[in-house]
Scaffold this motif. Structure first.
Motif, PDB file in Angstrom:
ATOM      1  N   GLU A 267       0.822  -1.209   0.000  1.00 32.67           N
ATOM      2  CA  GLU A 267       0.000   0.000   0.000  1.00 32.67           C
ATOM      3  C   GLU A 267       0.856   1.259   0.000  1.00 32.67           C
ATOM      4  O   GLU A 267       0.560   2.235  -0.694  1.00 32.67           O
ATOM      5  CB  GLU A 267      -0.918  -0.004   1.216  1.00 32.67           C
ATOM      6  CG  GLU A 267      -1.895   1.158   1.256  1.00 32.67           C
ATOM      7  CD  GLU A 267      -2.797   1.219   0.043  1.00 32.67           C
ATOM      8  OE1 GLU A 267      -3.245   2.326  -0.316  1.00 32.67           O
ATOM      9  OE2 GLU A 267      -3.066   0.149  -0.569  1.00 32.67           O
ATOM     10  N   ALA A 268       1.955   1.244   0.769  1.00 35.67           N
ATOM     11  CA  ALA A 268       2.839   2.417   0.828  1.00 35.67           C
ATOM     12  C   ALA A 268       3.463   2.697  -0.534  1.00 35.67           C
ATOM     13  O   ALA A 268       3.523   3.856  -0.977  1.00 35.67           O
ATOM     14  CB  ALA A 268       3.923   2.201   1.882  1.00 35.67           C
ATOM     15  N   LEU A 269       3.918   1.645  -1.210  1.00 35.04           N
ATOM     16  CA  LEU A 269       4.536   1.843  -2.520  1.00 35.04           C
ATOM     17  C   LEU A 269       3.503   2.299  -3.539  1.00 35.04           C
ATOM     18  O   LEU A 269       3.780   3.179  -4.365  1.00 35.04           O
ATOM     19  CB  LEU A 269       5.202   0.550  -2.977  1.00 35.04           C
ATOM     20  CG  LEU A 269       5.955   0.613  -4.307  1.00 35.04           C
ATOM     21  CD1 LEU A 269       7.030   1.701  -4.268  1.00 35.04           C
ATOM     22  CD2 LEU A 269       6.574  -0.737  -4.648  1.00 35.04           C
ATOM     23  N   ARG A 270       2.302   1.735  -3.486  1.00 34.88           N
ATOM     24  CA  ARG A 270       1.261   2.141  -4.431  1.00 34.88           C
ATOM     25  C   ARG A 270       0.925   3.628  -4.256  1.00 34.88           C
ATOM     26  O   ARG A 270       0.775   4.377  -5.218  1.00 34.88           O
ATOM     27  CB  ARG A 270       0.015   1.284  -4.241  1.00 34.88           C
ATOM     28  CG  ARG A 270      -1.057   1.513  -5.303  1.00 34.88           C
ATOM     29  CD  ARG A 270      -2.264   0.635  -5.046  1.00 34.88           C
ATOM     30  NE  ARG A 270      -1.958  -0.766  -5.179  1.00 34.88           N
ATOM     31  CZ  ARG A 270      -1.935  -1.417  -6.347  1.00 34.88           C
ATOM     32  NH1 ARG A 270      -2.187  -0.753  -7.473  1.00 34.88           N
ATOM     33  NH2 ARG A 270      -1.669  -2.699  -6.392  1.00 34.88           N
ATOM     34  N   MET A 271       0.817   4.084  -3.007  1.00 34.88           N
ATOM     35  CA  MET A 271       0.509   5.485  -2.741  1.00 34.88           C
ATOM     36  C   MET A 271       1.640   6.384  -3.214  1.00 34.88           C
ATOM     37  O   MET A 271       1.408   7.458  -3.781  1.00 34.88           O
ATOM     38  CB  MET A 271       0.259   5.692  -1.247  1.00 34.88           C
ATOM     39  CG  MET A 271      -1.038   5.058  -0.741  1.00 34.88           C
ATOM     40  SD  MET A 271      -1.253   5.242   1.042  1.00 34.88           S
ATOM     41  CE  MET A 271      -1.373   7.040   1.167  1.00 34.88           C
ATOM     42  N   GLU A 272       2.882   5.950  -3.014  1.00 34.15           N
ATOM     43  CA  GLU A 272       4.031   6.738  -3.446  1.00 34.15           C
ATOM     44  C   GLU A 272       4.051   6.892  -4.959  1.00 34.15           C
ATOM     45  O   GLU A 272       4.222   7.993  -5.500  1.00 34.15           O
ATOM     46  CB  GLU A 272       5.318   6.066  -2.970  1.00 34.15           C
ATOM     47  CG  GLU A 272       6.613   6.702  -3.482  1.00 34.15           C
ATOM     48  CD  GLU A 272       6.884   8.069  -2.883  1.00 34.15           C
ATOM     49  OE1 GLU A 272       7.724   8.791  -3.440  1.00 34.15           O
ATOM     50  OE2 GLU A 272       6.255   8.412  -1.854  1.00 34.15           O
ATOM     51  N   LEU A 273       3.872   5.774  -5.674  1.00 32.83           N
ATOM     52  CA  LEU A 273       3.897   5.830  -7.132  1.00 32.83           C
ATOM     53  C   LEU A 273       2.722   6.623  -7.683  1.00 32.83           C
ATOM     54  O   LEU A 273       2.868   7.416  -8.612  1.00 32.83           O
ATOM     55  CB  LEU A 273       3.898   4.416  -7.710  1.00 32.83           C
ATOM     56  CG  LEU A 273       5.196   3.626  -7.552  1.00 32.83           C
ATOM     57  CD1 LEU A 273       5.018   2.203  -8.017  1.00 32.83           C
ATOM     58  CD2 LEU A 273       6.328   4.282  -8.328  1.00 32.83           C
ATOM     59  N   ASN A 274       1.549   6.430  -7.117  1.00 36.95           N
ATOM     60  CA  ASN A 274       0.377   7.174  -7.584  1.00 36.95           C
ATOM     61  C   ASN A 274       0.546   8.670  -7.335  1.00 36.95           C
ATOM     62  O   ASN A 274       0.128   9.504  -8.142  1.00 36.95           O
ATOM     63  CB  ASN A 274      -0.885   6.669  -6.891  1.00 36.95           C
ATOM     64  CG  ASN A 274      -1.319   5.311  -7.407  1.00 36.95           C
ATOM     65  OD1 ASN A 274      -0.925   4.907  -8.496  1.00 36.95           O
ATOM     66  ND2 ASN A 274      -2.108   4.595  -6.621  1.00 36.95           N
ATOM     67  N   GLY A 275       1.175   9.035  -6.207  1.00 38.38           N
ATOM     68  CA  GLY A 275       1.442  10.439  -5.924  1.00 38.38           C
ATOM     69  C   GLY A 275       2.380  11.052  -6.947  1.00 38.38           C
ATOM     70  O   GLY A 275       2.187  12.186  -7.393  1.00 38.38           O
ATOM     71  N   ARG A 276       3.379  10.301  -7.348  1.00 33.89           N
ATOM     72  CA  ARG A 276       4.315  10.807  -8.357  1.00 33.89           C
ATOM     73  C   ARG A 276       3.631  10.982  -9.700  1.00 33.89           C
ATOM     74  O   ARG A 276       3.911  11.927 -10.436  1.00 33.89           O
ATOM     75  CB  ARG A 276       5.506   9.855  -8.490  1.00 33.89           C
ATOM     76  CG  ARG A 276       6.416   9.854  -7.274  1.00 33.89           C
ATOM     77  CD  ARG A 276       7.609   8.964  -7.497  1.00 33.89           C
ATOM     78  NE  ARG A 276       8.491   8.942  -6.330  1.00 33.89           N
ATOM     79  CZ  ARG A 276       9.623   8.250  -6.258  1.00 33.89           C
ATOM     80  NH1 ARG A 276       9.999   7.506  -7.291  1.00 33.89           N
ATOM     81  NH2 ARG A 276      10.366   8.289  -5.174  1.00 33.89           N
ATOM     82  N   VAL A 277       2.720  10.049 -10.030  1.00 31.85           N
ATOM     83  CA  VAL A 277       1.996  10.168 -11.292  1.00 31.85           C
ATOM     84  C   VAL A 277       1.148  11.429 -11.297  1.00 31.85           C
ATOM     85  O   VAL A 277       1.122  12.193 -12.270  1.00 31.85           O
ATOM     86  CB  VAL A 277       1.125   8.914 -11.536  1.00 31.85           C
ATOM     87  CG1 VAL A 277       0.184   9.143 -12.700  1.00 31.85           C
ATOM     88  CG2 VAL A 277       2.007   7.707 -11.798  1.00 31.85           C
ATOM     89  N   ARG A 278       0.439  11.695 -10.183  1.00 30.21           N
ATOM     90  CA  ARG A 278      -0.393  12.898 -10.111  1.00 30.21           C
ATOM     91  C   ARG A 278       0.456  14.161 -10.224  1.00 30.21           C
ATOM     92  O   ARG A 278       0.097  15.114 -10.903  1.00 30.21           O
ATOM     93  CB  ARG A 278      -1.182  12.898  -8.798  1.00 30.21           C
ATOM     94  CG  ARG A 278      -2.337  11.902  -8.780  1.00 30.21           C
ATOM     95  CD  ARG A 278      -3.259  12.183  -7.597  1.00 30.21           C
ATOM     96  NE  ARG A 278      -2.575  11.996  -6.334  1.00 30.21           N
ATOM     97  CZ  ARG A 278      -2.529  10.845  -5.679  1.00 30.21           C
ATOM     98  NH1 ARG A 278      -3.119   9.769  -6.188  1.00 30.21           N
ATOM     99  NH2 ARG A 278      -1.896  10.757  -4.511  1.00 30.21           N
ATOM    100  N   ASP A 279       1.620  14.166  -9.544  1.00 31.60           N
ATOM    101  CA  ASP A 279       2.500  15.330  -9.608  1.00 31.60           C
ATOM    102  C   ASP A 279       3.006  15.568 -11.022  1.00 31.60           C
ATOM    103  O   ASP A 279       3.129  16.720 -11.460  1.00 31.60           O
ATOM    104  CB  ASP A 279       3.692  15.153  -8.660  1.00 31.60           C
ATOM    105  CG  ASP A 279       3.273  15.223  -7.194  1.00 31.60           C
ATOM    106  OD1 ASP A 279       2.169  15.729  -6.924  1.00 31.60           O
ATOM    107  OD2 ASP A 279       4.035  14.745  -6.337  1.00 31.60           O
ATOM    108  N   SER A 280       3.282  14.492 -11.737  1.00 28.44           N
ATOM    109  CA  SER A 280       3.839  14.644 -13.084  1.00 28.44           C
ATOM    110  C   SER A 280       2.818  15.174 -14.074  1.00 28.44           C
ATOM    111  O   SER A 280       3.179  15.666 -15.138  1.00 28.44           O
ATOM    112  CB  SER A 280       4.399  13.294 -13.586  1.00 28.44           C
ATOM    113  OG  SER A 280       3.352  12.371 -13.768  1.00 28.44           O
ATOM    114  N   THR A 281       1.512  15.039 -13.741  1.00 23.70           N
ATOM    115  CA  THR A 281       0.476  15.490 -14.664  1.00 23.70           C
ATOM    116  C   THR A 281      -0.026  16.911 -14.371  1.00 23.70           C
ATOM    117  O   THR A 281      -0.849  17.428 -15.109  1.00 23.70           O
ATOM    118  CB  THR A 281      -0.712  14.516 -14.642  1.00 23.70           C
ATOM    119  OG1 THR A 281      -1.233  14.454 -13.299  1.00 23.70           O
ATOM    120  CG2 THR A 281      -0.281  13.125 -15.072  1.00 23.70           C
TER     121      THR A 281
END
Length: 419
Positions: free
Chosen positions: A403-417
């Motif tokens: 869950e921690a890794l999924r949240m981290e990666l999803n956060g980076r995706v949102r930031d990149s967009t």
């Protein structure tokens, strides 16, 4: 392909070097270095992916097959439904576990019609039947529960093996493939491709020492001359352990019409299991379509235990080499699982993994032992019927880490967009 026979690779290779130096070997017409990037079987230019297709490794003039594959996936209509990807690993006779799991899944009535199916080594034997659906479960069961080593493998003499390209021939295996994967199955595979579904099998190009991923469904759909024979060659190549079985020579043609051969062996040499190239970055490609249609899922069948049993190893060359090679194969397979898991999270997929349980303790008496394979088949079937087959992360990872890794990666995706 054969886990038990794979322990002979090192001793066989050593013996070949020591005893066969200077002996004549089968001749070949290998692809020259200057043509390694532009030679392919006729009609397969757009449907075979290699390491050169990764943007990080492309040289000048390389074909953009990854971009072309994305376009083909968009055009196929995959973006109009949730994506279900099935990846089946190597494991030799242990492929009986995955076969039983698939048949039990059919009994449950919840087995998806997978959009993409991939297979390596023994997984390459299973993948076409998994792709074609539950109608082919009987053929799948026949392949993994009814035949013994002597019916699948023809041993060569010691001198012939040491001065040739392998210690045995897969005559029975090829006959079984030809029988089960008949013209009707081949035509059906092409029909499913035209619906937007894809079947990939992985081999290893030994000259280039890199994986090659072949879209078998495209071969059938495009009605290539000699297509079924090429598909059978690719499946056989994916299951051909170097030194145990001979390599499969696949004819390729350059743009100027010159013909050469490529040497392909067991796909497990380069990858124990695969889904899609990391370079595809499906989250950014619009291939997955509207998220409201459902979360895409990657299902991985690892035809091997994730943890080895304790074994006292004798101080002998064969025992030491065999145990070490088995450990190397296991480590590479787990590394592949982590790569697939991380790529799945990055691209918004759910991840599901099935593997042979640690407590399965039926010991085979030969490389293809029908008693052992029947027991494995039934264990795979019973595991999924009991709801005990799947986990959502690779080994040595806890749910909190997922869950921690999924949240981290999803956060980076949102930031990149963000603009």
């Amino acid at each position: 392909m054969l886990r038990t026979l794979s322990t002979l690779i090192f001793p066989v290779a050593f013996a070949l070097v020591v005893l066969a130096t200077g002996c004549s070997t089968p001749k070949r017409n290998a692809v020259p270095r200057e043509h390694i990037r532009d030679a392919s079987p006729p009609g397969m230019e757009s449907w075979r992916i290699t390491r050169d297709d990764d943007p990080t490794s492309r040289g000048p003039g390389a074909v953009d097959r990854v971009g072309r594959l994305i376009d083909q996936m968009k055009a196929s209509g995959l973006d109009r439904a949730p994506i279900e990807v099935l990846a089946i690993s190597g494991g030799g006779e242990n492929g009986a576990y995955g076969a039983g799991l698939l048949c039990g899944w059919s009994e449950l009535g919840t087995r998806p019609s997978f959009n993409v199916v991939t297979g390596v080594s023994t997984g390459a034997l299973t993948a076409p039947f998994a792709f074609l659906g539950s109608d082919y479960d009987d053929a799948l069961k026949t392949c993994y529960t009814t035949l013994s080593t002597s019916e699948l493998v023809t041993e060569r003499g010691l001198l012939e093996g040491l001065t040739g390209d392998a210690m045995s021939d897969p005559d029975g295996l090829l006959e079984m493939l030809s029988t089960q994967f008949d013209e009707a199955a081949y035509r059906r595979m092409g029909e499913e491709h035209l619906k937007g579904r894809r079947l990939f099998v992985g081999t290893t190009n030994l000259d280039r020492m890199e994986p090659a991923y072949w879209c078998l469904s495209a071969i059938a759909a495009e009605d290539l001359p000699g297509g079924r024979e090429l598909a059978l060659d690719i499946i056989l190549a994916s299951a051909s352990i170097p030194g145990v079985f001979p390599p499969v020579m696949i004819e390729v043609v350059t743009p100027d019409g010159r013909t050469y051969d490529e040497m392909h062996v067991d796909g497990g040499v380069s990858a124990q299991v695969f889904t899609y190239p990391v370079a595809l970055r499906l989250r950014d490609s619009e291939v997955l379509g509207d998220e409201r249609r459902g979360t895409p899922t990657v299902w991985v069948i690892r035809n091997a235990p994730l943890v080895f049993r304790y074994k006292q190893v004798a101080r002998s060359l064969f025992e030491i080499a065999g145990r070490s090679i088995s450990g190397l194969i296991r480590s590479n397979g787990i590394g592949d699982l982590y790569r697939i898991w991380l790529t799945s999270i990055r691209d918004g997929f759910d991840f599901r993994l099935a593997s042979i349980p640690f407590d399965f303790d039926v010991v085979p008496s030969e490389p293809f032992d029908p008693v052992h394979m029947k027991a494995l088949f039934e264990r795979g079937r019973s595991d999924i019927l009991a709801g005990e087959a799947w986990r959502d992360h690779p080994p040595q990872i806890e749910a909190a880490d997922v869950e921690a890794l999924r949240m981290e990666l999803n956060g980076r995706v949102r930031d990149s967009t963000r603009p």
